[in-house]
Design a protein around this motif. Structure first.
Motif, short mmCIF file in Angstrom:
data_model
loop_
_atom_site.label_atom_id
_atom_site.label_comp_id
_atom_site.label_asym_id
_atom_site.label_seq_id
_atom_site.Cartn_x
_atom_site.Cartn_y
_atom_site.Cartn_z
N ARG A 27 0.83 -1.21 0.00
CA ARG A 27 0.00 0.00 0.00
C ARG A 27 0.86 1.26 0.00
NH1 ARG A 27 -5.41 -0.75 0.62
NH2 ARG A 27 -6.12 -2.72 1.51
N ASN A 28 1.94 1.25 0.77
CA ASN A 28 2.81 2.42 0.79
C ASN A 28 3.44 2.67 -0.58
OD1 ASN A 28 2.33 2.85 3.52
ND2 ASN A 28 4.07 1.62 4.17
N VAL A 29 3.88 1.59 -1.22
CA VAL A 29 4.46 1.72 -2.56
C VAL A 29 3.40 2.24 -3.54
CG1 VAL A 29 5.47 0.46 -4.50
CG2 VAL A 29 6.19 -0.06 -2.15
N PHE A 30 2.18 1.74 -3.39
CA PHE A 30 1.10 2.18 -4.28
C PHE A 30 0.86 3.68 -4.16
CE2 PHE A 30 -3.54 2.79 -4.99
CZ PHE A 30 -3.56 2.50 -6.34
N GLU A 31 0.82 4.17 -2.94
CA GLU A 31 0.60 5.60 -2.74
C GLU A 31 1.74 6.42 -3.33
OE1 GLU A 31 -2.12 7.24 -1.68
OE2 GLU A 31 -3.00 5.25 -1.75
N THR A 32 2.97 5.91 -3.22
CA THR A 32 4.11 6.60 -3.81
C THR A 32 3.98 6.65 -5.33
OG1 THR A 32 5.59 5.92 -2.01
CG2 THR A 32 6.63 6.55 -4.10
N LEU A 33 3.59 5.54 -5.93
CA LEU A 33 3.42 5.52 -7.38
C LEU A 33 2.29 6.44 -7.83
CD1 LEU A 33 3.94 1.71 -8.05
CD2 LEU A 33 5.48 3.56 -8.68
N ARG A 34 1.22 6.51 -7.04
CA ARG A 34 0.13 7.45 -7.39
C ARG A 34 0.59 8.89 -7.31
NH1 ARG A 34 -5.97 6.54 -6.21
NH2 ARG A 34 -5.60 8.22 -4.77
N GLU A 35 1.40 9.20 -6.33
CA GLU A 35 1.94 10.56 -6.23
C GLU A 35 2.79 10.87 -7.47
OE1 GLU A 35 1.43 12.99 -4.10
OE2 GLU A 35 0.02 11.79 -2.91
N GLN A 36 3.61 9.92 -7.90
CA GLN A 36 4.43 10.14 -9.08
C GLN A 36 3.58 10.29 -10.32
OE1 GLN A 36 7.06 6.75 -9.04
NE2 GLN A 36 8.37 7.60 -7.42
N GLY A 37 2.44 9.57 -10.36
CA GLY A 37 1.56 9.64 -11.50
C GLY A 37 0.93 11.00 -11.72
N ARG A 38 0.96 11.83 -10.71
CA ARG A 38 0.41 13.18 -10.84
C ARG A 38 1.31 14.09 -11.66
NH1 ARG A 38 -0.72 14.88 -4.72
NH2 ARG A 38 -2.15 16.42 -5.59
N LEU A 232 -8.71 24.85 -6.02
CA LEU A 232 -8.66 23.77 -5.03
C LEU A 232 -7.76 22.62 -5.45
CD1 LEU A 232 -12.49 23.60 -4.21
CD2 LEU A 232 -10.71 24.85 -2.97
N VAL A 233 -7.26 22.65 -6.68
CA VAL A 233 -6.39 21.58 -7.17
C VAL A 233 -4.97 21.87 -6.72
CG1 VAL A 233 -5.52 20.38 -9.21
CG2 VAL A 233 -7.89 21.20 -9.16
N PRO A 234 -4.30 20.93 -6.06
CA PRO A 234 -2.93 21.17 -5.58
C PRO A 234 -2.00 21.58 -6.71
CG PRO A 234 -3.80 19.14 -4.63
CD PRO A 234 -4.80 19.59 -5.65
N THR A 235 -1.07 22.45 -6.40
CA THR A 235 -0.18 22.97 -7.43
C THR A 235 0.75 21.90 -8.00
OG1 THR A 235 1.38 23.66 -5.71
CG2 THR A 235 -0.21 25.30 -6.49
N ASP A 236 0.97 20.83 -7.24
CA ASP A 236 1.85 19.77 -7.74
C ASP A 236 1.10 18.69 -8.51
OD1 ASP A 236 0.53 18.70 -5.57
OD2 ASP A 236 2.29 17.67 -4.76
N ALA A 237 -0.21 18.83 -8.67
CA ALA A 237 -1.02 17.84 -9.40
C ALA A 237 -1.04 18.22 -10.88
CB ALA A 237 -2.42 17.77 -8.83
N ARG A 238 0.08 17.99 -11.55
CA ARG A 238 0.24 18.50 -12.91
C ARG A 238 -0.74 17.88 -13.89
NH1 ARG A 238 6.87 19.09 -13.42
NH2 ARG A 238 6.85 21.36 -13.22
N ARG A 239 -0.99 16.59 -13.76
CA ARG A 239 -1.92 15.93 -14.68
C ARG A 239 -3.31 16.56 -14.57
NH1 ARG A 239 -1.07 11.51 -17.27
NH2 ARG A 239 0.71 11.03 -15.95
N ALA A 240 -3.79 16.75 -13.35
CA ALA A 240 -5.11 17.35 -13.14
C ALA A 240 -5.13 18.80 -13.59
CB ALA A 240 -5.50 17.23 -11.67
#
Length: 318
Positions: A27-38, A232-240
């Protein structure tokens, strides 16, 4: 693309070991990969997702009981997210393959929330495939589920489908249901393990409203809603930020606010350059069509070239 994912996963499965440690860390690795996916191209992430998925899936085959269910549930999340990244890389059929796999794994694990969400992902894929009736059909089916978070996302997707079909009253009704579900999600104490979708649908209500308003032919309301949503979209969420920023630029363009469309579009293009997103390119093509009717001056000509360059880069990679 799904075949390449499977090949990497199969190789990783042979090295599955230490099942308890794997379950704890996955789960921790998954969350890290999701963060990178942004912030990065999906092509960068897919090998890591496939390798980890293969290890988890292989480990699940070696155990039984609660440990197996836990590993299958985690594998379902990896498969669903990989499907999203494959969709973002421009392979909708491959995305459906991984989405179906995620649903099957979730059902085998008894993870009803993830199984319901996998249904909803079919609506997401159809939205960018220009099939609004399929969007509505899958979204309505997902709305009947037990998870408030899935019902919220499903109502949002149904609203987008109805908007494309020009069904204003049905769209607004779905938006109202989504607003109601937002409160239920915020009050929910159920641990879903990790947020589904784009980091929680409730925070995207204004984005979804604006998206729908544009398709319903009320672009000024779309601009207002999208501007609130973008804040409201985080500045580091580039994909969004790339996706919603292009949608905002398109809304300005439809209103005839050429220079506002330029400003929003250039900001979105800066984000899009980092993430290699088929969803963003889908919206960029609409913006490019609108921009062709603008006057010719140095800034606007540069803008058109930037859009063309982003779309051409994607064609070279495909």
């Amino acid at each position: 693309m799904a075949r390449a994912f499977d090949a990497t996963a199969a190789a990783a499965a042979a090295f599955a070991d230490d099942h308890e440690l794997l379950a704890q860390s996955a789960r921790n690795v998954f969350e890290t990969l999701r963060e990178q996916g942004r912030v990065v191209s999906p092509i960068v992430l897919l090998p890591a997702l496939a390798s980890k998925f293969g290890a988890i899936r292989g480990a699940a085959d070696m155990v039984s009981g609660e440990t197996r269910s836990q590993l299958l549930s985690i594998a379902a999340r990896y498969a669903e997210y990989a499907g999203w990244m494959i969709q973002e890389a421009g392979d909708a059929p491959g995305a459906l393959v991984l989405t179906e796999r995620a649903a099957n794994l979730a059902r085998a694990a008894g993870d009803h929330t993830m199984a319901e969400y996998a249904l909803l992902r079919r609506a997401d894929i159809a939205l960018y495939g220009h099939d609004a009736r399929i969007v509505v059909a899958w979204a309505i089916r997902a709305e009947s589920g037990v998870s408030p978070e899935v019902r919220l996302l499903a109502a949002q997707r149904a609203a987008q489908g109805w908007a494309v079909l020009g069904q204003r009253s049905r769209c607004l009704s779905a938006l109202a249901r989504a607003a109601d579900e937002t409160a239920a999600v915020e009050e929910s104490t159920v641990d879903l393990g990790s947020s589904l979708g784009s980091r929680g649908g409730g925070r995207l209500m204004q984005i979804v409203r604006g998206w729908c308003y544009l398709d319903l032919g009320i672009p000024r309301k779309a601009v207002d809603a999208l501007e609130i949503g973008m804040s409201l979209v985080p500045t580091d969420a580039r994909r969004a930020r790339a996706l919603y920023g292009v949608r905002l630029a398109l809304s300005h363009a439809v209103c005839g606010n050429v220079h506002h469309a330029y400003d929003a579009g250039m900001t979105a293009l800066d984000e899009a350059a980092h993430v290699d997103s088929a969803s963003v390119r889908h919206q960029l093509r609409l913006l490019a069509a609108a921009a062709r009717g603008w006057p010719h001056d140095a800034r606007l000509d540069q803008f058109r070239r930037r859009i063309d360059g982003e779309l051409a880069a994607a064609r070279r990679l495909s």
